[in-house]
Design an enzyme around this catalytic site. Structure first.
Site, PDB file in Angstrom:
ATOM      1  N   ASP A   1     -55.043  12.864 -20.145  1.00 32.63           N
ATOM      2  CA  ASP A   1     -54.651  11.480 -20.409  1.00 32.63           C
ATOM      3  C   ASP A   1     -53.699  11.442 -21.598  1.00 32.63           C
ATOM      4  O   ASP A   1     -53.271  12.487 -22.092  1.00 32.63           O
ATOM      5  CB  ASP A   1     -55.899  10.609 -20.665  1.00 32.63           C
ATOM      6  CG  ASP A   1     -56.812  11.198 -21.731  1.00 32.63           C
ATOM      7  OD1 ASP A   1     -56.290  11.746 -22.733  1.00 32.63           O
ATOM      8  OD2 ASP A   1     -58.054  11.129 -21.570  1.00 32.63           O
TER       9      ASP A   1
ATOM     10  N   ASP B   1     -58.070  17.945 -28.328  1.00 26.61           N
ATOM     11  CA  ASP B   1     -57.994  16.483 -28.356  1.00 26.61           C
ATOM     12  C   ASP B   1     -59.356  15.974 -28.808  1.00 26.61           C
ATOM     13  O   ASP B   1     -60.343  16.140 -28.093  1.00 26.61           O
ATOM     14  CB  ASP B   1     -57.658  15.945 -26.960  1.00 26.61           C
ATOM     15  CG  ASP B   1     -57.520  14.426 -26.909  1.00 26.61           C
ATOM     16  OD1 ASP B   1     -58.037  13.749 -27.818  1.00 26.61           O
ATOM     17  OD2 ASP B   1     -56.898  13.924 -25.958  1.00 26.61           O
TER      18      ASP B   1
ATOM     19  N   THR C   1     -53.896  17.682 -24.576  1.00 27.20           N
ATOM     20  CA  THR C   1     -54.931  16.686 -24.314  1.00 27.20           C
ATOM     21  C   THR C   1     -56.136  17.287 -23.603  1.00 27.20           C
ATOM     22  O   THR C   1     -57.193  16.668 -23.531  1.00 27.20           O
ATOM     23  CB  THR C   1     -54.366  15.510 -23.487  1.00 27.20           C
ATOM     24  OG1 THR C   1     -55.311  14.437 -23.480  1.00 27.20           O
ATOM     25  CG2 THR C   1     -54.069  15.917 -22.053  1.00 27.20           C
TER      26      THR C   1
ATOM     27  N   VAL D   1     -41.674  33.290 -21.754  1.00 21.58           N
ATOM     28  CA  VAL D   1     -41.269  34.680 -21.979  1.00 21.58           C
ATOM     29  C   VAL D   1     -40.695  35.222 -20.667  1.00 21.58           C
ATOM     30  O   VAL D   1     -41.399  35.365 -19.681  1.00 21.58           O
ATOM     31  CB  VAL D   1     -42.462  35.550 -22.434  1.00 21.58           C
ATOM     32  CG1 VAL D   1     -42.000  36.976 -22.731  1.00 21.58           C
ATOM     33  CG2 VAL D   1     -43.136  34.935 -23.655  1.00 21.58           C
TER      34      VAL D   1
ATOM     35  N   HIS E   1     -47.415  29.936 -20.889  1.00 15.61           N
ATOM     36  CA  HIS E   1     -47.186  31.227 -21.537  1.00 15.61           C
ATOM     37  C   HIS E   1     -46.338  32.151 -20.679  1.00 15.61           C
ATOM     38  O   HIS E   1     -45.623  33.005 -21.203  1.00 15.61           O
ATOM     39  CB  HIS E   1     -48.517  31.886 -21.890  1.00 15.61           C
ATOM     40  CG  HIS E   1     -49.177  31.300 -23.102  1.00 15.61           C
ATOM     41  ND1 HIS E   1     -49.642  32.063 -24.150  1.00 15.61           N
ATOM     42  CD2 HIS E   1     -49.434  30.015 -23.445  1.00 15.61           C
ATOM     43  CE1 HIS E   1     -50.168  31.271 -25.082  1.00 15.61           C
ATOM     44  NE2 HIS E   1     -50.056  30.022 -24.666  1.00 15.61           N
TER      45      HIS E   1
ATOM     46  N   SER F   1     -44.573  37.514 -15.111  1.00 13.21           N
ATOM     47  CA  SER F   1     -44.640  38.742 -15.916  1.00 13.21           C
ATOM     48  C   SER F   1     -45.884  38.800 -16.795  1.00 13.21           C
ATOM     49  O   SER F   1     -46.330  39.890 -17.172  1.00 13.21           O
ATOM     50  CB  SER F   1     -43.379  38.899 -16.775  1.00 13.21           C
ATOM     51  OG  SER F   1     -43.148  37.746 -17.565  1.00 13.21           O
TER      52      SER F   1
ATOM     53  N   ASP G   1     -41.774  34.004 -14.119  1.00 18.50           N
ATOM     54  CA  ASP G   1     -41.625  35.146 -13.213  1.00 18.50           C
ATOM     55  C   ASP G   1     -42.916  35.928 -13.009  1.00 18.50           C
ATOM     56  O   ASP G   1     -42.894  37.021 -12.434  1.00 18.50           O
ATOM     57  CB  ASP G   1     -40.541  36.095 -13.733  1.00 18.50           C
ATOM     58  CG  ASP G   1     -40.923  36.766 -15.054  1.00 18.50           C
ATOM     59  OD1 ASP G   1     -41.900  36.320 -15.693  1.00 18.50           O
ATOM     60  OD2 ASP G   1     -40.239  37.737 -15.443  1.00 18.50           O
TER      61      ASP G   1
END
Length: 338
Positions: free
Chosen positions: A265, A257, A206, A82, A78, A88, A86
Site C-alpha cells: 500500500d 514499514d 512498504t 546488476v 537485485h 544473473s 538477465d
C-alpha cells in the site's frame, strides 16, 4: 495542499512516469530497444500457459508464507540493477567465480527455490523455452498481485539469461540502504530510470523486513558521537532502539514499514513523510524538493499504484538480453554446458 495543486502534481507525476525509455515499456531502460513483448510465450509454449504456471506456483507460496511476496520482489530488484534483468543473480558460485549471490548485499536474498520450482515445471512442458530472467520478472509481479487477485502491472517477456555473474559488480551498481540522494539518483540514472522512478520504486519498502545491522549506525553513532540520526523521528528512533538494543543482534528482524509490512500500500510514504523511513536511503528522499513533493503525492494509493506499475515496467526492461543474446538456461543456477 489545495485540491487544485494536488491535481496538477498528480498529473505531472503521471506524465513523468510515462517518459524515459520506450513509451510502451518494451525497450530497455537505456532506450536501446529490448524487443520484449506481452504474451511472448503464447505461441512458443502451447502445451501449458507459462504465465498461469508462474502465477499458480507463486500464489501458493505467498499464501503459505506471506513474507515471500517481499522476497520475490527484492530478488527482481537485485537482479535488474546488476547487468540488467538477465537472471544473473540466480547463478551459483563456481570453483573459479564468486557470483552476484555471494556478494554481501545479496546474502540475505531468498526465494531462489521458488524460481527453481517454476523452472522445473516449465522445463517439463516446454524445454529450453522460458528464460529464468522472465520467471523472476513474472514472479515478482505475481507475488505482489496475490494480495489483490489481479495483475498489478504488465510484464513484457522475451528476456534471455546472462552468462556472466560477478560479485565484484554488485557494490557499485546496487543501491545501498545507506546511500545519499546524489548517489541514488546517479545509480538510477545509469539504468535509464528517472527521479520519479527512484521515489516510486522506493515504495517497495512498504512490504518486507530488514535487520538491525542495517540501521545500527543510524540509531547509535550517526555522527560518531553515539547519537541517532536527527532526521529520524525521535519517538520512532526510541522504538527502533528498543527493537535493536546496542550492540545490535544481526539476526533481529525489523519491519521496513512501521504501519503495515505485509500489506502492499502507500503507507510507506505516510511513514516517510513523518520522518519514519527506516533507512538513510529512505530519509534522503526528503532532502530534495522535487523528490519530497513526489513522495507527498504518492501517499495517494491510486497514484502510487499507477506510478509503481509504470516504473516496474521500465525497471524490468533495463539492459535486457533478447534475440541472439544470452541463452535460456536449463537450470537457473548453472550456465548451460557447465
Amino acid at each position: 495542499m489545495s485540491k487544485h495543486i494536488l491535481v496538477f502534481l498528480v498529473s505531472s507525476i503521471l506524465v513523468v512516469g510515462c517518459m524515459g525509455g520506450k513509451g510502451q515499456g518494451h525497450g530497455n531502460g537505456n532506450g536501446n530497444g529490448g524487443g520484449l513483448k506481452l504474451k511472448y510465450y503464447d505461441n512458443l509454449c502451447r502445451s501449458v500457459s507459462v504465465e498461469k504456471t508462474v502465477r499458480d506456483i507463486v500464489w501458493s507460496k505467498v499464501a503459505a508464507d506471506p513474507t515471500m511476496a517481499a522476497k520475490l520482489l527484492r530478488l527482481h530488484y537485485h537482479d535488474c540493477f546488476v547487468r540488467g534483468c538477465d537472471g544473473s543473480i540466480l547463478l551459483d558460485p563456481t570453483q573459479n567465480t564468486t557470483t552476484e549471490k555471494t556478494a554481501g548485499p545479496n546474502r540475505s536474498i531468498s526465494g531462489y527455490e521458488v524460481i527453481d520450482e517454476i523452472k522445473t515445471k516449465l522445463e517439463a512442458s516446454c524445454p529450453e523455452i522460458v528464460s529464468c530472467a522472465d520467471i523472476v520478472a513474472l514472479a515478482a509481479r505475481d507475488a505482489v498481485s496475490f494480495q489483490f487477485r489481479r495483475e498489478m502491472w504488465p510484464v513484457f517477456t522475451g528476456r534471455k539469461d546472462g552468462t556472466i555473474s560477478l560479485a565484484s559488480e554488485v557494490g557499485g551498481n546496487l543501491p545501498s540502504a545507506n546511500a545519499n540522494f546524489t548517489t541514488l539518483l546517479a545509480q538510477f540514472g545509469t539504468k535509464g530510470l528517472s527521479l520519479n522512478d527512484l521515489v516510486t520504486l522506493s515504495g517497495a519498502h512498504t512490504i518486507g523486513i530488514s535487520h538491525c545491522t542495517l540501521v545500527a549506525r543510524r540509531l547509535y553513532n550517526f555522527t560518531g558521537a553515539g547519537d541517532a540520526d536527527p532526521s529520524l523521528d525521535q519517538t520512532y528512533a526510541k522504538t527502533l532502539r528498543k527493537l535493536c538494543p546496542n550492540p545490535v543482534n544481526s539476526a533481529t528482524a525489523i519491519e521496513m514499514d512501521p504501519n503495515s509490512s505485509r500489506s502492499f500500500d502507500s503507507n510507506y510514504y505516510r511513514a516517510l513523510n513523518q520522518h519514519k523511513g527506516l533507512f538513510v536511503s529512505d530519509a534522503t528522499l526528503l532532502t530534495n524538493r522535487q523528490s519530497a513533493t513526489i513522495a507527498k503525492v504518492l501517499e495517494n494509493q491510486m497514484v502510487f499504484f499507477a506510478n509503481f506499475a509504470r516504473s516496474m515496467v521500465k525497471m524490468g526492461a533495463v539492459e535486457v538480453l533478447t534475440g541472439g543474446q544470452g541463452e535460456v538456461r536449463k537450470n537457473c543456477r548453472v550456465i548451460n554446458g557447465q
